[in-house]
Write a protein that holds these residues in place. Sequence first.
Motif, mmCIF file in Angstrom:
data_model
loop_
_atom_site.group_PDB
_atom_site.id
_atom_site.type_symbol
_atom_site.label_atom_id
_atom_site.label_comp_id
_atom_site.label_asym_id
_atom_site.label_seq_id
_atom_site.Cartn_x
_atom_site.Cartn_y
_atom_site.Cartn_z
ATOM 1 N N ALA A 93 48.114 73.285 64.031
ATOM 2 C CA ALA A 93 46.872 73.788 64.630
ATOM 3 C C ALA A 93 45.954 72.645 65.037
ATOM 4 O O ALA A 93 45.318 72.701 66.099
ATOM 5 N N SER A 94 45.883 71.599 64.224
ATOM 6 C CA SER A 94 45.028 70.468 64.585
ATOM 7 C C SER A 94 45.551 69.771 65.833
ATOM 8 O O SER A 94 44.776 69.351 66.692
ATOM 9 N N ALA A 134 53.362 74.513 53.471
ATOM 10 C CA ALA A 134 51.977 75.004 53.472
ATOM 11 C C ALA A 134 51.095 74.180 54.403
ATOM 12 O O ALA A 134 50.127 74.688 54.968
ATOM 13 N N SER A 135 51.446 72.911 54.603
ATOM 14 C CA SER A 135 50.620 72.056 55.459
ATOM 15 C C SER A 135 50.994 72.142 56.935
ATOM 16 O O SER A 135 50.186 71.807 57.800
ATOM 17 N N VAL A 136 52.204 72.587 57.246
ATOM 18 C CA VAL A 136 52.679 72.605 58.633
ATOM 19 C C VAL A 136 51.783 73.413 59.567
ATOM 20 O O VAL A 136 51.429 72.930 60.652
ATOM 21 N N PRO A 137 51.367 74.640 59.221
ATOM 22 C CA PRO A 137 50.518 75.385 60.167
ATOM 23 C C PRO A 137 49.196 74.677 60.467
ATOM 24 O O PRO A 137 48.718 74.707 61.601
ATOM 25 N N ALA A 187 55.410 66.581 58.276
ATOM 26 C CA ALA A 187 55.398 65.794 59.516
ATOM 27 C C ALA A 187 56.129 66.469 60.655
ATOM 28 O O ALA A 187 56.163 65.928 61.758
ATOM 29 N N LEU A 188 56.687 67.619 60.437
ATOM 30 C CA LEU A 188 57.450 68.280 61.498
ATOM 31 C C LEU A 188 56.647 68.476 62.791
ATOM 32 O O LEU A 188 57.185 68.272 63.874
ATOM 33 N N PRO A 189 55.364 68.837 62.747
ATOM 34 C CA PRO A 189 54.614 68.941 64.010
ATOM 35 C C PRO A 189 54.471 67.615 64.746
ATOM 36 O O PRO A 189 54.286 67.605 65.961
ATOM 37 N N ALA A 190 54.572 66.505 64.050
ATOM 38 C CA ALA A 190 54.482 65.201 64.724
ATOM 39 C C ALA A 190 55.649 65.001 65.676
ATOM 40 O O ALA A 190 55.531 64.296 66.681
ATOM 41 N N LEU A 191 56.756 65.632 65.385
ATOM 42 C CA LEU A 191 57.916 65.510 66.266
ATOM 43 C C LEU A 191 57.690 66.260 67.575
ATOM 44 O O LEU A 191 58.318 65.949 68.581
ATOM 45 N N TRP A 192 56.789 67.245 67.573
ATOM 46 C CA TRP A 192 56.430 67.925 68.820
ATOM 47 C C TRP A 192 55.745 66.956 69.771
ATOM 48 O O TRP A 192 55.861 67.082 70.981
ATOM 49 N N MET A 193 54.993 66.009 69.216
ATOM 50 C CA MET A 193 54.336 65.017 70.053
ATOM 51 C C MET A 193 55.373 64.205 70.816
ATOM 52 O O MET A 193 55.128 63.775 71.938
ATOM 53 N N GLY A 245 48.889 69.216 51.254
ATOM 54 C CA GLY A 245 50.217 69.731 50.931
ATOM 55 C C GLY A 245 50.874 68.914 49.831
ATOM 56 O O GLY A 245 51.496 69.457 48.911
ATOM 57 N N GLY A 246 50.738 67.593 49.901
ATOM 58 C CA GLY A 246 51.242 66.726 48.844
ATOM 59 C C GLY A 246 50.507 66.946 47.531
ATOM 60 O O GLY A 246 51.116 66.924 46.457
#
Length: 149
Positions: A31-32, A24-27, A75-81, A48-49
């Motif tokens: 987006a941020s 639920a927190s990933v999008p 934290a999955l979007p952090a890996l995009w960084m 999300g937690g």
Amino acid sequence: MSRIGPSLDRLGDRWRYALVGGLASVPFTAASYWQTGSELSVSPVFFGGLLAGYLAQRATGDRSGVGARAGLVGALPALWMLTDVLLATSALAGPAWFVAAGTAFTVLMGGVFALLCLALTALVGAVGGRVGGWLAGVVGPRRPPAAGS
């Protein structure tokens, strides 16, 4: 009939609620990052937690570990960084030894950065899970008063 692939029934309750809160927190996390292009907000991971802790506490009476797991999933979007950092390495120029050393350093520091991001989001998710578990106890169903009270 047999099932093909993973099933949520095989996961434990902790992972089931962690996936709900984390996904639920990933999008919102993505987006941020997409809006700023370089900054990662962990407030969606907190919420999300919180959601995961609330749901786990209400359903099972135990919230331990759910928030940290939701933080790791969030934290999955952090890996995009990390891909942005590695793509910056392709702009290195100079002697071959310099490019090789710069690439190795970037990969090493990228791994350290990924571990720190995962640790931070797990911590933020754990705090959110604790708050969510507390909220489940506060706003949960009230027990009727005992007879004779």
